[in-house]
Design an enzyme around this catalytic site. Structure first.
Site, PDB file in Angstrom:
ATOM      1  N   HIS A   1       0.829  -1.214   0.000  1.00 60.55           N
ATOM      2  CA  HIS A   1       0.000   0.000   0.000  1.00 60.55           C
ATOM      3  C   HIS A   1       0.855   1.253   0.000  1.00 60.55           C
ATOM      4  O   HIS A   1       1.804   1.369   0.766  1.00 60.55           O
ATOM      5  CB  HIS A   1      -1.031   0.002   1.128  1.00 60.55           C
ATOM      6  CG  HIS A   1      -0.491   0.001   2.522  1.00 60.55           C
ATOM      7  ND1 HIS A   1      -0.170   1.163   3.185  1.00 60.55           N
ATOM      8  CD2 HIS A   1      -0.228  -0.997   3.391  1.00 60.55           C
ATOM      9  CE1 HIS A   1       0.253   0.871   4.409  1.00 60.55           C
ATOM     10  NE2 HIS A   1       0.245  -0.434   4.555  1.00 60.55           N
TER      11      HIS A   1
ATOM     12  N   GLU B   1      -4.875   2.003   2.710  1.00 58.99           N
ATOM     13  CA  GLU B   1      -4.959   0.826   3.581  1.00 58.99           C
ATOM     14  C   GLU B   1      -5.155   1.264   5.025  1.00 58.99           C
ATOM     15  O   GLU B   1      -5.957   0.698   5.761  1.00 58.99           O
ATOM     16  CB  GLU B   1      -3.680  -0.023   3.452  1.00 58.99           C
ATOM     17  CG  GLU B   1      -3.752  -1.368   4.155  1.00 58.99           C
ATOM     18  CD  GLU B   1      -3.363  -1.315   5.621  1.00 58.99           C
ATOM     19  OE1 GLU B   1      -3.660  -2.267   6.341  1.00 58.99           O
ATOM     20  OE2 GLU B   1      -2.759  -0.316   6.047  1.00 58.99           O
ATOM     21  N   GLU B   2      -4.407   2.280   5.433  1.00 60.74           N
ATOM     22  CA  GLU B   2      -4.274   2.554   6.863  1.00 60.74           C
ATOM     23  C   GLU B   2      -5.574   2.936   7.554  1.00 60.74           C
ATOM     24  O   GLU B   2      -5.866   2.456   8.645  1.00 60.74           O
ATOM     25  CB  GLU B   2      -3.226   3.648   7.107  1.00 60.74           C
ATOM     26  CG  GLU B   2      -1.800   3.232   6.761  1.00 60.74           C
ATOM     27  CD  GLU B   2      -1.239   2.147   7.668  1.00 60.74           C
ATOM     28  OE1 GLU B   2      -1.962   1.705   8.576  1.00 60.74           O
ATOM     29  OE2 GLU B   2      -0.094   1.741   7.459  1.00 60.74           O
TER      30      GLU B   2
ATOM     31  N   ASP C   1       3.384  -6.386   3.353  1.00 55.65           N
ATOM     32  CA  ASP C   1       3.038  -5.298   4.273  1.00 55.65           C
ATOM     33  C   ASP C   1       3.489  -5.642   5.688  1.00 55.65           C
ATOM     34  O   ASP C   1       2.843  -5.285   6.662  1.00 55.65           O
ATOM     35  CB  ASP C   1       1.526  -5.017   4.220  1.00 55.65           C
ATOM     36  CG  ASP C   1       1.141  -3.801   5.049  1.00 55.65           C
ATOM     37  OD1 ASP C   1       2.025  -2.965   5.337  1.00 55.65           O
ATOM     38  OD2 ASP C   1      -0.043  -3.691   5.428  1.00 55.65           O
TER      39      ASP C   1
ATOM     40  N   HIS D   1       4.115   2.831  12.426  1.00 58.31           N
ATOM     41  CA  HIS D   1       3.235   3.981  12.713  1.00 58.31           C
ATOM     42  C   HIS D   1       3.891   5.020  13.632  1.00 58.31           C
ATOM     43  O   HIS D   1       3.218   5.656  14.435  1.00 58.31           O
ATOM     44  CB  HIS D   1       1.903   3.525  13.347  1.00 58.31           C
ATOM     45  CG  HIS D   1       1.101   2.598  12.500  1.00 58.31           C
ATOM     46  ND1 HIS D   1      -0.097   2.067  12.916  1.00 58.31           N
ATOM     47  CD2 HIS D   1       1.307   2.123  11.252  1.00 58.31           C
ATOM     48  CE1 HIS D   1      -0.589   1.286  11.968  1.00 58.31           C
ATOM     49  NE2 HIS D   1       0.252   1.298  10.955  1.00 58.31           N
TER      50      HIS D   1
HETATM   51 ZN    ZN Z   1       0.822  -1.342   6.286  1.00 61.73          ZN
END
Ligand code: ZN
Length: 469
Positions: A286, A332-333, A360, A430
Site C-alpha cells: 500500500h 490501507e491505513e 506489508d 506507525h
Molecule cells: Zn501497512
C-alpha cells in the site's frame, strides 16, 4: 498497518468447481507425473533474479526517492497523490505494461495540532500521537485525572471510578493481534462508562519513548471521545504513580477531524502473460501511510519490492505464461478503500486471479511466506520457495493474507500469500522512526528477488496454481 493474519477455513471445492476442474484436466500437467522437472525449470531463473537484484541498490534508491521526496502519505493528502503520479511515471519508464491509475474515493482525516500536558504531580509536556480517525477535543482541551487500567476486565471492575476521568489502557505489547484491540475498541468502551478522553499504551514494544499512531474505530451508540497513544515509558510511569496513590492530572488537546472524501487511486502495472494473459498473479503493497515518519517500512518498502519484482523480470526479459500485475493500493491505513475498490473494479476477472501476494510486514531480512489456499497449491508454492533457501525465503507457514488483498481474495476465493520478514517492524510501525535508515539495500534486493521468483514461477506454471490434480 499489518493485518492480523487469519487462517481462512480450508477451501471448499464445490461440485461445480470440481466438474470444471475435471473438464480442464487434460490441459493440466500433473506435478507428480513431471517429478521435479518442473521445479528445475525455475532454479536457474531464481538464481538469475537473485543475482540481478543483488547486483545493484536500485530498489533501495527508489524507496529513498519515494520517502525523501513525498514524505508521509496519509489518505487525502497532496503528498500521497504526488507519490501516486510519480509511481505511474516511473512504472512507465521501467517499461511495464498497462500502467494506469484506478480511481478510489478515500476518507480524509486531518490530525491538526495536538498535545498532552502533565499538570500534576509535575508540569511537563509529554510525547503523544492522536489515534487515526479520532475526534478532536473541545477547544482548550480536556483536563482530568487519569485512571490507569490493565485490561477491559480491569476497566469493568473499576467502572464506578471511570466517570469524568481520562482512562489510560496499560496493556504491554505481546503481539499485534492481541494488543491492537485496545487501540480499536478502547475509546468507545471507556466512553460508554463516562470517560472524557482515552490514552493508550502504544501498540508496539518499548522503543525510545516512541508513541505509535494507528486507526481507532468508534462503536455505534457510544459517545466519541478523543483518543491518543503515549509511549510505553510514560505509561509505566503513570502506573507507578497510581500504584503509589499519587493523583495524575493531564490536559489533552487535539484537533483531529474528517474533511470530505478525496479522490485517490490504486496504481497498476503489468507484465502481460505470453500464453494466458487473462490469468493473473497480483503482487503489491500500500502506497498510503500514516502522517508521521516516512512510511518506509509501512509500506513504501512493500510497494517498491513488489514493483521491483516486475522490473527485474522486464530487465531479464522474462515473460511468464500468465500475467503478473503489481498493485500499489491506496488508503490501507484508515479505510481499506483501495483493497475494496480493487475487488469491485475487478469483480468480473476475480475468477481469473491465480494468486494474490501482499508485502506489508516490512522489508527486513526475508523469512518466507504465509499461505492460505488449497493444500496442493501450498505444496507447489513450498517447492518454489525452496529455490530461495540461499536468501532465507524458503519457509512457508499457514495463514497468508493482507488487508489490501483480502477483500478480493474473499470475494473470489483466491489463494493469498503474505511476504514474511524478520526484524523490528512493530518497533517503528506507525511512528516518526519509520524511515529508510532502518532498511539496508541488501534487504530490499533480497526481498525483491524472492517476490520476483515466487510471482514468476506461479505465473509460469504448466498448470494453474490450485489445480495440481
Ligand atoms: Zn501497512
Amino acid at each position: 498497518m499489518r493485518r492480523l493474519i487469519r487462517t481462512r477455513p480450508a477451501f471448499v471445492v464445490s461440485g461445480l468447481a470440481f466438474g470444471l476442474l475435471l473438464a480442464d484436466g487434460a490441459s493440466y500437467v500433473r506435478a507428480e507425473a513431471q517429478g521435479s522437472t518442473w521445479l528445475e525449470t525455475y532454479r536457474p531463473i531464481a538464481n538469475r533474479l537473485v543475482a540481478e537484484s543483488q547486483s545493484s541498490d536500485f530498489a533501495w534508491r527508489r524507496l529513498a526517492e519515494l520517502t525523501d521526496t513525498f514524505g508521509p502519505r496519509l489518505s487525502g493528502s497532496e503528498n500521497l497523490e504526488r507519490a501516486i503520479d510519480w509511481a505511474v511515471a516511473a512504472m512507465k519508464a521501467d517499461g511495464l505494461e498497462n500502467v494506469r491509475k484506478e480511481p478510489v474515493m478515500v476518507p480524509k482525516w486531518v490530525r491538526g495540532r495536538e498535545s498532552l500536558d502533565l499538570i500534576a504531580p509535575a508540569r511537563q509536556p509529554l510525547p503523544m500521537l492522536g489515534l487515526g480517525n479520532s475526534v478532536g477535543t473541545p477547544a482548550g482541551g480536556v483536563e482530568g485525572n487519569v485512571l490507569v487500567v490493565k485490561s477491559f476486565d480491569d476497566l469493568d471492575a473499576r467502572k464506578s471510578e471511570v466517570a469524568g476521568h481520562i482512562v489510560l489502557f496499560n496493556v504491554p505489547f505481546t503481539n499485534y493481534g492481541q494488543t491492537v484491540v485496545y487501540r480499536r475498541d478502547g475509546p468507545s468502551k471507556a466512553a460508554a462508562l463516562g470517560a472524557t478522553a482515552m490514552l493508550l499504551r502504544s501498540v508496539g514494544p518499548t522503543g525510545l519513548r516512541t508513541p505509535h499512531t494507528g486507526s481507532t474505530v468508534y462503536a455505534d451508540g457510544a459517545p466519541k471521545i478523543a483518543a491518543a497513544a503515549i509511549p510505553a515509558e510514560d505509561t509505566d510511569r503513570f502506573q507507578r504513580l497510581q500504584d503509589r496513590g499519587v493523583p495524575i492530572r493531564v490536559r489533552l488537546s487535539m484537533e483531529g477531524h474528517f474533511e470530505p472524501d478525496a479522490q485517490s487511486y490504486n496504481v497498476v502495472g503489468e507484465i502481460r502473460g505470453r500464453e494466458l494473459p487473462g490469468e493473473i498473479v497480483v503482487v503489491g503493497g500500500h502506497i498510503d501511510s500514516w502522517d508521521v515518519g516516512a512510511g518506509a517500512t509501512d509500506d513504501g518498502g512493500g510497494c517498491v519490492v513488489t514493483w521491483e519484482a516486475l522490473r527485474l523480470m522486464k530487465k531479464l526479459n522474462l515473460r511468464p505464461r500468465r500475467t503478473v500485475r503489481v498493485v500499489l493500493f491506496t488508503n490501507e491505513e484508515n479505510g481499506e478503500r483501495g483493497g475494496n475498490g480493487y475487488r469491485d473494479a475487478h469483480a468480473a476477472e476475480l475468477p481469473n486471479h491465480v494468486l494474490m501476494l501482499e508485502s506489508d510486514g516490512g522489508v527486513f531480512d526475508p523469512a518466507g511466506w504465509g499461505f492460505t489456499g488449497p493444500e496442493t497449491a501450498r505444496q507447489t508454492v513450498t517447492s518454489i520457495a525452496g529455490l530461495l533457501k540461499s536468501i532465507g525465503a524458503d519457509p512457508v507457514t499457514p495463514g497468508g493474507g493482507g488487508a489490501d488483498i483480502e477483500p478480493a481474495g474473499t470475494a473470489g476465493n483466491i489463494p493469498l500469500m503474505s511476504h514474511n520478514v524478520g526484524g523490528e517492524y512493530f518497533l517503528i510501525h506507525h511512528t516518526m522512526a519509520d524511515t529508510i535508515s532502518r532498511i539496508t539495500p541488501k534487504q530490499i534486493s533480497d526481498n525483491a528477488a524472492a517476490i520476483a521468483t515466487m510471482a514468476y514461477a506461479v505465473a509460469d506454471l504448466p498448470w494453474r496454481l490450485g489445480r495440481e490434480r
